[in-house]
Design a protein around this motif. Structure first.
Motif, PDB file in Angstrom:
ATOM      1  N   ARG A  16      -6.620  -5.955   5.267  1.00  0.00           N
ATOM      2  CA  ARG A  16      -7.904  -6.094   4.561  1.00  0.00           C
ATOM      3  C   ARG A  16      -7.917  -5.262   3.277  1.00  0.00           C
ATOM      4  O   ARG A  16      -8.333  -5.755   2.222  1.00  0.00           O
ATOM      5  CB  ARG A  16      -9.058  -5.717   5.479  1.00  0.00           C
ATOM      6  N   PRO A  17      -7.437  -3.992   3.309  1.00  0.00           N
ATOM      7  CA  PRO A  17      -7.411  -3.229   2.052  1.00  0.00           C
ATOM      8  C   PRO A  17      -6.501  -3.859   0.992  1.00  0.00           C
ATOM      9  O   PRO A  17      -6.819  -3.827  -0.197  1.00  0.00           O
ATOM     10  CB  PRO A  17      -6.893  -1.850   2.478  1.00  0.00           C
ATOM     11  N   ALA A  18      -5.383  -4.450   1.405  1.00  0.00           N
ATOM     12  CA  ALA A  18      -4.488  -5.094   0.438  1.00  0.00           C
ATOM     13  C   ALA A  18      -5.155  -6.323  -0.180  1.00  0.00           C
ATOM     14  O   ALA A  18      -5.024  -6.575  -1.383  1.00  0.00           O
ATOM     15  CB  ALA A  18      -3.166  -5.472   1.091  1.00  0.00           C
ATOM     16  N   ILE A  59       0.461  -3.528   2.967  1.00  0.00           N
ATOM     17  CA  ILE A  59      -0.444  -2.406   3.192  1.00  0.00           C
ATOM     18  C   ILE A  59      -1.331  -2.175   1.977  1.00  0.00           C
ATOM     19  O   ILE A  59      -2.501  -1.841   2.093  1.00  0.00           O
ATOM     20  CB  ILE A  59       0.354  -1.112   3.483  1.00  0.00           C
ATOM     21  N   GLY A  60      -0.740  -2.326   0.794  1.00  0.00           N
ATOM     22  CA  GLY A  60      -1.498  -2.082  -0.421  1.00  0.00           C
ATOM     23  C   GLY A  60      -0.734  -2.516  -1.650  1.00  0.00           C
ATOM     24  O   GLY A  60       0.494  -2.643  -1.626  1.00  0.00           O
ATOM     25  N   ILE A  61      -1.477  -2.763  -2.718  1.00  0.00           N
ATOM     26  CA  ILE A  61      -0.911  -3.109  -4.025  1.00  0.00           C
ATOM     27  C   ILE A  61      -1.615  -2.198  -5.024  1.00  0.00           C
ATOM     28  O   ILE A  61      -2.827  -2.309  -5.235  1.00  0.00           O
ATOM     29  CB  ILE A  61      -1.134  -4.594  -4.354  1.00  0.00           C
ATOM     30  N   LEU A 109      -3.248   5.251  -0.210  1.00  0.00           N
ATOM     31  CA  LEU A 109      -2.682   4.726   1.027  1.00  0.00           C
ATOM     32  C   LEU A 109      -2.977   5.583   2.257  1.00  0.00           C
ATOM     33  O   LEU A 109      -3.000   5.067   3.374  1.00  0.00           O
ATOM     34  CB  LEU A 109      -1.171   4.544   0.892  1.00  0.00           C
ATOM     35  N   ALA A 110      -3.205   6.867   2.068  1.00  0.00           N
ATOM     36  CA  ALA A 110      -3.382   7.779   3.213  1.00  0.00           C
ATOM     37  C   ALA A 110      -4.387   7.268   4.250  1.00  0.00           C
ATOM     38  O   ALA A 110      -4.059   7.215   5.438  1.00  0.00           O
ATOM     39  CB  ALA A 110      -3.744   9.173   2.731  1.00  0.00           C
ATOM     40  N   PRO A 111      -5.596   6.869   3.858  1.00  0.00           N
ATOM     41  CA  PRO A 111      -6.536   6.399   4.884  1.00  0.00           C
ATOM     42  C   PRO A 111      -6.107   5.080   5.533  1.00  0.00           C
ATOM     43  O   PRO A 111      -6.485   4.797   6.655  1.00  0.00           O
ATOM     44  CB  PRO A 111      -7.862   6.241   4.140  1.00  0.00           C
TER      45      PRO A 111
END
Length: 100
Positions: free
Chosen positions: A7-9, A82-84, A95-97
């Motif tokens: 969802r965060p990505a 995980i993330g962009i 990214l930590a959280p």
């Protein structure tokens, strides 16, 4: 193996689209498509890109695309984005959280 955007990505992609669209709406759409394509390409050779040294124990890989970095994890049956994150930003703080 299937591709999954956390969802965060997915939110990262929307934010990137909005940010670029402020100056160039048509480029925003094409760039987000390029990012999605870069993520899909990871399915062919998921281990082609290195594990980020900060995340060795949990094996978070990173791939650059332009000025953005795609962070992902390889599972048994899925590759999870995980993330962009723009390379000028503090990806560790962002990214930590997501990794907690």
């Amino acid at each position: 193996m299937r591709l999954v955007f956390s969802r965060p990505a997915a939110n990262d992609l929307r934010e990137i689209d909005h940010w670029i669209a402020h100056d160039n709406p048509s480029r925003a759409a094409t760039f987000v498509r390029e990012l999605r394509s870069a993520c899909r390409d990871l399915l062919a050779f998921p281990k082609a890109y290195p594990v980020d040294p900060r995340y060795l124990p949990i094996e978070i890989h990173r791939r650059s695309h332009g000025r953005y970095v795609i962070f992902y994890r390889i599972g048994q049956d899925r590759l999870t984005i995980i993330g962009i994150v723009h390379s000028a930003r503090d990806s560790g703080t962002i990214l930590a959280p997501r990794l907690a």
